[in-house]
Design a protein around this motif. Structure first.
Motif, PDB file in Angstrom:
ATOM      1  N   ARG A 102       0.831  -1.213   0.000  1.00  0.00           N
ATOM      2  CA  ARG A 102       0.000   0.000   0.000  1.00  0.00           C
ATOM      3  C   ARG A 102       0.861   1.258   0.000  1.00  0.00           C
ATOM      4  NH1 ARG A 102      -3.152  -3.111   4.007  1.00  0.00           N
ATOM      5  NH2 ARG A 102      -4.729  -4.193   2.807  1.00  0.00           N
TER       6      ARG A 102
ATOM      7  N   ASP B 112       2.275   1.734  -3.421  1.00  0.00           N
ATOM      8  CA  ASP B 112       1.251   2.277  -4.317  1.00  0.00           C
ATOM      9  C   ASP B 112       1.063   3.777  -4.099  1.00  0.00           C
ATOM     10  OD1 ASP B 112       0.816  -0.178  -5.493  1.00  0.00           O
ATOM     11  OD2 ASP B 112      -0.999  -0.621  -4.350  1.00  0.00           O
TER      12      ASP B 112
ATOM     13  N   GLY C   8      -3.060  -5.508  -6.696  1.00  0.00           N
ATOM     14  CA  GLY C   8      -3.944  -4.467  -7.211  1.00  0.00           C
ATOM     15  C   GLY C   8      -3.846  -4.372  -8.724  1.00  0.00           C
ATOM     16  N   GLU C   9      -4.619  -3.466  -9.279  1.00  0.00           N
ATOM     17  CA  GLU C   9      -4.691  -3.299 -10.733  1.00  0.00           C
ATOM     18  C   GLU C   9      -3.352  -2.965 -11.381  1.00  0.00           C
ATOM     19  OE1 GLU C   9      -7.589  -0.357 -11.690  1.00  0.00           O
ATOM     20  OE2 GLU C   9      -9.221  -1.448 -10.718  1.00  0.00           O
TER      21      GLU C   9
END
Length: 178
Positions: free
Chosen positions: A39, A42, A67-68
């Protein structure tokens, strides 16, 4: 005097897979530290690369991590650097690679040694790395350090990425480690 440019950074998450994680000592803690790293990466626009060892046997990466904008690479070698798709996805060698995942004494250690052999600077995030048995993890961390990896922890890495409490994402990232 010209200021030094910061090296690029990337996070590599090794084999945090559904069928493996229930058997990892303190697996919940390893998961929590990996999740915080991911996180934070990101939020700070640091690339994240995942590996999955034989996902047909060990399952996919644990829910909630990928994630994407992340890439996951299937591998069947313990050392991910022996997988051409993985090495093709690696950033330039002036990138510091932060490595976390499971199992410390098998795929993590083999991959760290492979990355060092390729000329990367590697920081191994000890509290975001796990094994089924504590002695395997301890030996793997010592071996990786002996081979040239820099030992670290998730909070040390995250605050290092921030560099200052004046970073615009400081409060967002701080919430991840509280």
């Amino acid at each position: 005097m010209k200021p030094e440019s910061k090296p690029d950074r990337a996070l590599i998450v090794v084999d945090m897979q559904a069928k493996l994680m229930p058997h990892i000592e303190h697996g919940e803690r390893v998961f929590r530290h990996c999740a915080a790293l991911i996180r934070a990466a990101d939020l700070l626009h640091i690339p994240v690369l995942f590996t999955e060892q034989n996902p047909h046997g060990l399952g996919a990466t644990v829910d909630g991590l990928i994630g994407e904008r992340h890439r996951s690479i299937e591998k069947h070698t313990f050392d991910a650097t022996l997988c051409p798709e993985f090495t093709a996805a690696l950033p330039s060698r002036n990138t510091v690679l932060f490595v976390a995942g499971c199992e410390a004494h098998v795929c993590v250690l083999r991959t760290v040694r492979g990355l060092l052999r390729l000329g990367y600077t590697v920081e191994l995030v000890a509290d975001a790395t796990g094994s089924r048995a504590p002695e395997n993890k301890a030996i793997a961390l010592a071996r990786a350090q002996q081979d040239g990896a820099v030992p670290s922890t998730a909070e040390t890495v995250i605050f290092g990425w921030l560099e200052s409490c004046r970073h615009p994402r400081f409060k967002d990232v701080l919430a991840l480690v509280k």
